[in-house]
Scaffold this active site. Structure first.
Site, PDB file in Angstrom:
ATOM      1  N   HIS A 440      43.228  29.979  36.810  1.00 56.82           N
ATOM      2  CA  HIS A 440      43.723  29.824  35.433  1.00 56.82           C
ATOM      3  C   HIS A 440      43.012  30.808  34.502  1.00 56.82           C
ATOM      4  O   HIS A 440      42.053  30.448  33.826  1.00 56.82           O
ATOM      5  CB  HIS A 440      43.442  28.404  34.898  1.00 56.82           C
TER       6      HIS A 440
HETATM    7  C1  LIG Z   1      47.127  29.397  43.663  1.00 58.12           C
HETATM    8  C2  LIG Z   1      47.469  29.028  42.237  1.00 58.12           C
HETATM    9  C3  LIG Z   1      47.713  27.690  41.931  1.00 58.12           C
HETATM   10  C4  LIG Z   1      48.029  27.337  40.605  1.00 58.12           C
HETATM   11  N1  LIG Z   1      48.390  26.035  40.325  1.00 58.12           N
HETATM   12  C5  LIG Z   1      48.839  25.728  39.082  1.00 58.12           C
HETATM   13  C6  LIG Z   1      49.384  24.455  38.799  1.00 58.12           C
HETATM   14  O1  LIG Z   1      49.512  23.605  39.661  1.00 58.12           O
HETATM   15  N2  LIG Z   1      49.802  24.211  37.522  1.00 58.12           N
HETATM   16  C7  LIG Z   1      49.688  25.143  36.531  1.00 58.12           C
HETATM   17  O2  LIG Z   1      50.035  24.845  35.382  1.00 58.12           O
HETATM   18  N3  LIG Z   1      49.196  26.364  36.782  1.00 58.12           N
HETATM   19  C8  LIG Z   1      48.798  26.678  38.037  1.00 58.12           C
HETATM   20  N4  LIG Z   1      48.360  27.955  38.298  1.00 58.12           N
HETATM   21  C9  LIG Z   1      48.274  28.904  37.180  1.00 58.12           C
HETATM   22  C10 LIG Z   1      49.642  29.374  36.693  1.00 58.12           C
HETATM   23  O3  LIG Z   1      50.508  29.641  37.763  1.00 58.12           O
HETATM   24  C11 LIG Z   1      49.419  30.606  35.827  1.00 58.12           C
HETATM   25  O4  LIG Z   1      48.550  30.245  34.773  1.00 58.12           O
HETATM   26  C12 LIG Z   1      50.699  31.167  35.249  1.00 58.12           C
HETATM   27  O5  LIG Z   1      51.665  31.445  36.215  1.00 58.12           O
HETATM   28  C13 LIG Z   1      50.354  32.449  34.478  1.00 58.12           C
HETATM   29  O6  LIG Z   1      51.532  32.928  33.883  1.00 58.12           O
HETATM   30  P1  LIG Z   1      51.600  34.416  33.368  1.00 58.12           P
HETATM   31  O7  LIG Z   1      52.970  34.647  32.881  1.00 58.12           O
HETATM   32  O8  LIG Z   1      50.452  34.628  32.457  1.00 58.12           O
HETATM   33  O9  LIG Z   1      51.302  35.329  34.645  1.00 58.12           O
HETATM   34  P2  LIG Z   1      51.906  35.287  36.106  1.00 58.12           P
HETATM   35  O10 LIG Z   1      52.708  34.057  36.346  1.00 58.12           O
HETATM   36  O11 LIG Z   1      50.773  35.549  37.021  1.00 58.12           O
HETATM   37  O12 LIG Z   1      52.911  36.518  36.132  1.00 58.12           O
HETATM   38  C14 LIG Z   1      52.478  37.828  35.902  1.00 58.12           C
HETATM   39  C15 LIG Z   1      53.409  38.788  36.644  1.00 58.12           C
HETATM   40  O13 LIG Z   1      53.285  40.071  36.053  1.00 58.12           O
HETATM   41  C16 LIG Z   1      53.283  41.048  37.075  1.00 58.12           C
HETATM   42  N5  LIG Z   1      52.561  42.219  36.565  1.00 58.12           N
HETATM   43  C17 LIG Z   1      51.267  42.288  36.173  1.00 58.12           C
HETATM   44  N6  LIG Z   1      50.961  43.533  35.740  1.00 58.12           N
HETATM   45  C18 LIG Z   1      52.090  44.270  35.882  1.00 58.12           C
HETATM   46  C19 LIG Z   1      52.397  45.641  35.629  1.00 58.12           C
HETATM   47  N7  LIG Z   1      51.486  46.499  35.133  1.00 58.12           N
HETATM   48  N8  LIG Z   1      53.667  46.073  35.892  1.00 58.12           N
HETATM   49  C20 LIG Z   1      54.617  45.227  36.379  1.00 58.12           C
HETATM   50  N9  LIG Z   1      54.355  43.912  36.649  1.00 58.12           N
HETATM   51  C21 LIG Z   1      53.114  43.444  36.393  1.00 58.12           C
HETATM   52  C22 LIG Z   1      52.562  40.382  38.230  1.00 58.12           C
HETATM   53  O14 LIG Z   1      52.884  41.006  39.454  1.00 58.12           O
HETATM   54  C23 LIG Z   1      53.049  38.950  38.114  1.00 58.12           C
HETATM   55  O15 LIG Z   1      54.175  38.730  38.920  1.00 58.12           O
HETATM   56  C24 LIG Z   1      48.049  28.336  39.588  1.00 58.12           C
HETATM   57  C25 LIG Z   1      47.813  29.666  39.909  1.00 58.12           C
HETATM   58  C26 LIG Z   1      47.536  30.031  41.219  1.00 58.12           C
HETATM   59  C27 LIG Z   1      47.284  31.482  41.532  1.00 58.12           C
END
Ligand SMILES: Cc1cc2nc3c(=O)[nH]c(=O)nc-3n(C[C@H](O)[C@H](O)[C@H](O)COP(=O)(O)OP(=O)(O)OC[C@H]3O[C@@H](n4cnc5c(N)ncnc54)[C@H](O)[C@@H]3O)c2cc1C
Ligand code: SF4
Length: 508
Positions: A440
Site C-alpha cells: 500500500h
Molecule cells: C499483492 C497486493 C495485494 C493487495 N491487496 C489489497 C486489498 O486487498 N485491498 C486493497 O484495497 N488494496 C490492496 N492492494 C493495494 C491496491 O491494489 C493498490 O493500492 C491500488 O491498486 C493502487 O492503485 P493505483 O491506481 O495507484 O496503482 P496501480 O493499481 O498499481 O496501477 C498502476 C498502473 O500504472 C502502470 N504504470 C506505472 N507507470 C507507468 C508508466 N510510466 N507508463 C505506463 N504505465 C505505467 C503500472 O504498470 C500499473 O499497471 C494490494 C496490492 C498488492 C500489490
C-alpha cells in the site's frame, strides 16, 4: 481495442481528448467514466494484457514475474528496508490484490477536511462515489463457505480474548475460494478493474496500448499536451516503437511510486517541493503461528476476517495464505534441513500480518537507468506501533492454540508461550531489527488547496499545469489505516466527473 507489442507495427502518433497513464485502481476508473461521458480516451499501460484463462496456472513464480514490477523485488530503502510490491499489467495492482474493500474511515476524512483543507471530502459527499464503485465491483462480505481455516483460527483466538473481528468486504462475485487472488484470479470471481472497468471502457470505445512505458509528460508553460513513451517487448526488454499522444487532458495513474517519478522526470513545476515526498506505506509486520492441528490455508478466500479492535490505535490484523516458496522467506533458516522442516510444518502454519497506519514518511527519487528509487524513514511512534502489533498477533495465535510463533525480528525469531511475548519489549529491539513489507504505497502527489503545501488541487489537477491530473494512490494527504483501493477508486471517479463537467475549458 487493445494493442500489444505483438500487433503494433510502427511508431504511434495519436490524438485524443484524454490520455490516461496506467490501468489500475485509478486509471481504469477515470478512463471508463470519461469514455462513457462521450470523450475519446486512450490508456497507455506499461504491463501486458492477461486474461482470466492465463491465470489458470500453479506456477506462482512465473505469475509474479509477469504481473509484478521487477518480480515484486522492489524495496523502499531505510532503517529498516521495506519490501514493496507494485502490479504491472492491465488492471494494475487490482489484478493481483486481495480484493479487500473498505470505505475511507470517517476519522481520516475528518482529518482531510480539517487539517488538510479539503472540506468537500465529507462522508456524505463521498457517498455517491463510493456507491458507484461498490456497485461496479460487487463489494460484498466474504461468503461463509469461502472462509478458510487460517482465518477461522485468527477469529477463534481474537474472540477468545474479546477482540472485535469483522468479516472482510471484498470486490468479488461468485468467488469459489481458490486463494490465488495475488497471482490473478483464475475464475474471474475477483472484480479487479481487468474484468470490470476495463471491459466497460472498451465497450464505450476506449483504446489501450499495452507494453507502453510513458517516459515524459509533454508540458509547455502552464499547459500539458499529452505524453511520450515507448513500446517495449516484455520478454526481450527491447525498445520497439516510439509513442506520441496529443491530448487535451492527461491523467497520470501510475501508482504512488511511478507517478511522482514520471512527473519529476517531466520537470513538473511544483511550488510545494512535495512532489515525491510524503510517501506512506502502511508497513506490514509478518507473524507466523505454528499449530498442532492441520491448517489448509489454501482452501478458501484470502483474508476472510480482519481484527479491528485496535483500529483506533492504527493497527488492523489479518491472515494471508502464502505459497511455500514465499512463506519460506519468513523463516530465519535455510539449506536441506530447512526443506525437510518446511515439508513437515507447511500445513500447520498460519501466516498473518498487521497493517500500521503510519505517520512516518519517505520519498521517491529519480535513480539512474530509468528507475524510481524509494526511501522511507520509520519513526519511533510507528516502530512502537509495529512492536505492539506483533505482540497482539502473537497473543491471538497463542490464544488460538499455537505451539510456536515466528517473529519478524532479526535477534528474536521465535517464542513458545504467551508469557514470552514480553521478550518483544525486553530485547530492546531497534527499527533496523524489524522485517517490514508493504503493498500500500500512498501520498507522493498529495492533494490540497494550498499550492505551497500540496502538488494537486482537491480535484486532482496539478496546481501549476492545467489539463494535467493525478488520480491514483499518490493523491492521499495522509495514511488511511485500511485497504486503499476503494478510496482510490472513489476519488478517481470524482476526478473523472470533474473533468467531464469542465472539459469545454480544455478545448479552447
Ligand atoms: C499483492 C497486493 C495485494 C493487495 N491487496 C489489497 C486489498 O486487498 N485491498 C486493497 O484495497 N488494496 C490492496 N492492494 C493495494 C491496491 O491494489 C493498490 O493500492 C491500488 O491498486 C493502487 O492503485 P493505483 O491506481 O495507484 O496503482 P496501480 O493499481 O498499481 O496501477 C498502476 C498502473 O500504472 C502502470 N504504470 C506505472 N507507470 C507507468 C508508466 N510510466 N507508463 C505506463 N504505465 C505505467 C503500472 O504498470 C500499473 O499497471 C494490494 C496490492 C498488492 C500489490
Ligand atoms: S479466492 Fe476467489 S477471488 Fe481469489 S482467486 Fe480464488 S476465486 Fe478468485
Amino acid at each position: 481495442m487493445i494493442y500489444t507489442h505483438q500487433n503494433i507495427t510502427k511508431n504511434i502518433d495519436e490524438s485524443c481528448d484524454v490520455c490516461v497513464v496506467g490501468s489500475g485502481a485509478g486509471g481504469a476508473v477515470v478512463a471508463k467514466e470519461l469514455a462513457e461521458a462521450g470523450l475519446s480516451v486512450i490508456i497507455l499501460e506499461e504491463g501486458s494484457h492477461y486474461t482470466t484463462e492465463d491465470f489458470r496456472t500453479t506456477d506462482t513464480i512465473d505469475s509474479i514475474i509477469k504481473l509484478y514490477r521487477d518480480g515484486a523485488s522492489t524495496v523502499a530503502f531505510g532503517k529498516p528496508n521495506v519490501m514493496l510490491a507494485e502490479g504491472r499489467c492491465v488492471g494494475g495492482s487490482t489484478t493481483i490484490n486481495g480484493g479487500m474493500c473498505w470505505r475511507t474511515p470517517e476519522k481520516i476524512l475528518k482529518r482531510w477536511q480539517w487539517e488538510k483543507g479539503l472540506p468537500d471530502l465529507t462522508p456524505k459527499k463521498m457517498d455517491f462515489f463510493f456507491e458507484r464503485v461498490e456497485e461496479m465491483i460487487g463489494v460484498s462480505p466474504v461468503l461463509p463457505e469461502a472462509r478458510n481455516q487460517d482465518a477461522e483460527i485468527l477469529k477463534r483466538g481474537a474472540e477468545k480474548l474479546g477482540y472485535r473481528v469483522k468479516a472482510n468486504l471484498r470486490a468479488s462475485r461468485a468467488c469459489v475460494g481458490t486463494n490465488q487472488c495475488v497471482t490473478g484470479c483464475p475464475t474471474g470471481g475477483k472484480q479487479s478493474t481487468l474484468v470490470t472497468y476495463i471491459p466497460a471502457f472498451l465497450k464505450a470505445g476506449g483504446i489501450i496500448f499495452t507494453n507502453c512505458r510513458v517516459k515524459k509528460v509533454r508540458i509547455s508553460g502552464s499547459r500539458a499536451h499529452g505524453v511520450k513513451g515507448i513500446i517495449i517487448d516484455p520478454t526481450t526488454k527491447q525498445k520497439k516503437f516510439k509513442v506520441k499522444i496529443r491530448s487535451k487532458v492527461t491523467v497520470i495513474c501510475g501508482g504512488a511510486i511511478q507517478t511522482p517519478f514520471l512527473l519529476k522526470r517531466s520537470h513538473l513545476p511544483d511550488d510545494s517541493k512535495m512532489l515525491g515526498r510524503n510517501l506512506m506505506l502502511h508497513p506490514n509486520t509478518k507473524v507466523i503461528g505454528l499449530f498442532d492441528e492441520p491448517v489448509y490455508g489454501w482452501k478458501g478466500v484470502n483474508q476472510a476476517y480482519q481484527v479491528t479492535e485496535f483500529f483506533d490505535e492504527g493497527i488492523i490484523m489479518g491472515v494471508n495464505f502464502l505459497p511455500p516458496g514465499i512463506l519460506s522467506l519468513a523463516f530465519p533458516f535455510y539449506g536441506p534441513g530447512f526443506l525437510e522442516m518446511m515439508k513437515e510444518i507447511y500445513n500447520h502454519c498460519v501466516a498473518g500480518a498487521a497493517l500500521i497506519e503510519d505517520t512516518s514518511s519517505g520519498q521517491v527519487h529519480c535513480a539512474p537507468f530509468d528507475q524510481a528509487l524509494a526511501t522511507y524513514r520509520l519513526n519511533q511512534a510507528d516502530f512502537n506501533k509495529a512492536l505492539r502489533a506483533v505482540a497482539l498477533l502473537s497473543e491471538i495465535y497463542f490464544a488460538a492454540g499455537a505451539r510456536t510463533v515466528f517473529l519478524p525480528f532479526a535477534p528474536l525469531h521465535q517464542i513458545n508461550t504467551i508469557d514470552e511475548i514480553r521478550k518483544i519489549y525486553e530485547y530492546k529491539l531497534k527499527p533496523v531489527d524489524l522485517e517490514l513489507m508493504t503493498v500500500h504505497m500512498m501520498g507522493t502527489c498529495q492533494m490540497g488547496t494550498n499550492p505551497q503545501k500540496s502538488v494537486i488541487n482537491p480535484y486532482g489537477e496539478c496546481h501549476r499545469v492545467k489539463g494535467l491530473y493525478v488520480a491514483d494512490a499518490s493523491v492521499f494527504p495522509t495514511s488511511i489505516g485500511v485497504n486503499p483501493q476503494l478510496t482510490i477508486m472513489a476519488l478517481a471517479t470524482r476526478t473523472a466527473f470533474h473533468i467531464a463537467e469542465n472539459f469545454a475549458k480544455y478545448t479552447q
